[in-house]
Design an enzyme around this catalytic site. Sequence first.
Site, PDB file in Angstrom:
ATOM      1  CB  CYS C 159       6.287   1.167  10.552  1.00 52.41           C
ATOM      2  SG  CYS C 159       4.544   0.773  10.702  1.00 52.41           S
ATOM      3  CG  HIS C 290      10.105  -2.040   6.560  1.00 48.96           C
ATOM      4  ND1 HIS C 290      10.112  -1.708   7.899  1.00 48.96           N
ATOM      5  CD2 HIS C 290       8.826  -1.856   6.146  1.00 48.96           C
ATOM      6  CE1 HIS C 290       8.891  -1.344   8.271  1.00 48.96           C
ATOM      7  NE2 HIS C 290       8.104  -1.426   7.235  1.00 48.96           N
ATOM      8  CG  HIS C 325       5.941  -4.193  11.631  1.00 47.86           C
ATOM      9  ND1 HIS C 325       6.869  -3.341  12.201  1.00 47.86           N
ATOM     10  CD2 HIS C 325       5.412  -3.533  10.574  1.00 47.86           C
ATOM     11  CE1 HIS C 325       6.886  -2.206  11.505  1.00 47.86           C
ATOM     12  NE2 HIS C 325       6.016  -2.301  10.521  1.00 47.86           N
TER      13      HIS C 325
END
Lengths: 355, 85, 396
Positions: C159, C290, C325
């Site tokens: 990620c 994040h 995400h």
Amino acid sequence: MGRSIFINGFSGISAQTEEALFNNEPLVYTSNIFHAVPANYKEIVPAMALRRMSKAIKMGITAAKNALLEANVNLPDAIITATGEGCKHDTEKFLETVLEQKEELLAPTSFIQSTHNTVGGQIALNLNCTGYNLTYTQEDISLESAFIDAMLLLEEDLDVNAVLVGSVDEVSPKITSFSYLNNFLKKEEIQNLELFDQNSAGTITSEGAFFFVLSAEKKINSDVEIVAISTFKEKDAINISREIHKFLVTNNCLVEDLDIVLLGKNGDRNQDVIYEILEKGLFLNSNVLVYKHLVGDFNTVTGFAIWLACKIFKNNYIPNVLKLNTVSSQNPKLALLYNLSQDNTTHSLILVQKV
Amino acid sequence: MSDLRTELKKSIIEQLNLEELSIEEIDNDDSLFGDGLGLDSIDALELIVLLEKDYGIKLTDPYQGKEIFISINKMAEYIETHRTK
Amino acid sequence: MKNGVAITGMGITSALGYGIEANYNSLILNNHGLSFPEILNTKHLNLPVGEIKKSNVELQNELQLTGGHSYTRAALLAISAVKEAIAIANLNKEQLTKTGLISGSSVGGIDATEEFYNEYESSSENRRFIRAQHPGFTTSKIGEYFQINGYTTTISTACSSGANAIMMGARLIRSGKLERVIVGGTDCLTKFTLNGFNSLKILSENFCKPFDDHRDGLNLGEGAAFLVLEADHLLQGKKVLGRISGYGNSNDAFHQTASSETGEGAFLAMEKALQISALQASDIDYINAHGTATKNNDLSESVAIKRMFGENIPAFSSTKTFTGHTLAAAGALEAVFSILSLQNDKQFANLNFSEAMLETKLVPVTSVRSVRMQHILSNSFGFGGNCTSLIFSKNG
């Protein structure tokens, strides 16, 4: 202007062993897909951690730790990992379960371990290393990308002493076998040492992990200096020679200065044509060596080539099984590694020198 | 009753790749995590799948596992009262 | 003297829409892009996703690609984002041949593998997708489409891939190794990742609530975003959208998937980014966090932010409440959002927030705000402990 960068420790796990190669008794395989010779993983990785690990992770951590041991480095400042096809085994396992069980009742372990940064992350975890950590995956120049980053890191930051850089790629039952279907592998099974006698399309493949500890500090165990690494895209054969020449000149040498040229020739008719132009042209008078009949072709196989060059320098001996022509060189000191990507578009050049 | 415990040990060894361990080496009261078998949070997720697959027990909250996966005895007790297959 | 890193172009494709304008309008109107799977062929229709509502065929037709090509969804999404970035930076064909390309991707074209896995052996029809599984292939296809022939590589650190690609591009420019590079990330929704995250039990059946005490997991998304970075000597009066002034990369070295309780990796990444930028913590006006909305990430990140900023915590929010995400693309999408924040002096909302988590009591920005800003920090953390922070600054 740039700092000199040395390889202070290196280790490789592949389908060949140092002993077999340097005794001129290379290991022979009769399938176009073959495996790495297992190392003693238990000595390096704790059993509770080992139980879940795929071969890619085991090979990666083991090669990484052996390289650090040789370099006498406990904790590197950075860990840069390369992999062309990632943790294929776990990817395959999870994917097959998703498909077979129709998205139901899935256990997470193989998914967790399927990501391309698994090996880089596991090495960091094993060493408790919170430093810079990156994973590159660019097909046949994955390892080159990692080296380019590592060398930049050493140049940018004078506080960086040791960078662990290396690669891993593994064979998996299904996904690797797909390479028979898209013409990457030869259709007929061959014996690996006869790779260059085939005159047919496709090649052979295996797996391996190769790790190197780079430092700007020259130590007693610095055997090899990594002079330069570069990649370029080019389709025209004449321009390829021109680019190679340019690369050498940029690094203050000429073809005549090279003691060894290690070519990534892989026995695929379409690729060999391009290599042969270089053999009969630019490298006509060079001591040309080849290695893909020993370990096959895979995305990070140039790790094996660098490992091999380091071993040749260290042992001051060139195994006969590598030789493609009769040009010889006593006491080899300067080696150029050239490799062509599987799709014939991207070229890799690595220049290493004995210290 | 002890059959379930043996069965559990067997499937835990298999599912979690604990090849170094044998059924005899796991005591019914040994703690599975921490100092006992040394299992971790990834194993806990594997055990949740095992409960659902083999005994039809569905845990929705992974944190629920903490109270069940204490030992083989605790797991067996939970399975005995909640199993649907 | 190190070279400056100017951002001269950017492009984006996300669940918020095609292009910068559509994305910006959604952000300032609090219109999130989360929905339920319609394009992705999955059983899990109850899981919210940030899905782009165009099939591969529609995407391919828009790019006028004919049959027989091997562009997978991640490449198709990336191409539309790169196209926009190139147009804004006003690069011509000749310039592109010498431009570098660094892309982040976590699963590349695995959507093709999961579709054709069981037919490769029996039918030759789709075998051109065999190599397409690998993220490097996705990047090669993007490069091939635009005939970008400079240094091309792919970073895959789960990620944080996109953020790392931006960092690497900035480093290459600063050191003078490259003078122009296109950087970013792309990932599409796949059965592989949706089921993977689901097996970890970290997907929420609700719209995600980052930093909320009752947060119960993340929503996956898909998208692509790219920036054009140029060295100062190439600018010659060109409009500069913003600058990359800092970057930091670290590994949490704690667990394969979970973040540490102390947020060590996140803390080190932010600390290094500040060091590179030569800014003080107090210079940061806003953090694009994040903030995935998993129990573990948000706590760990909050702890790291508290360690870094002490009592003076900047405004922060997670725009994953808008896009989901997007994995490897997340850092790149959020880079674009950070530049939009700077350009318009807007802090975007952390949607769905109602109650601060007990442990840290941090409260994010909950509705869009106008604030004059100079520097924004953007965080991206991934599996394998890979943590990266970037600092974006106004030009001049």
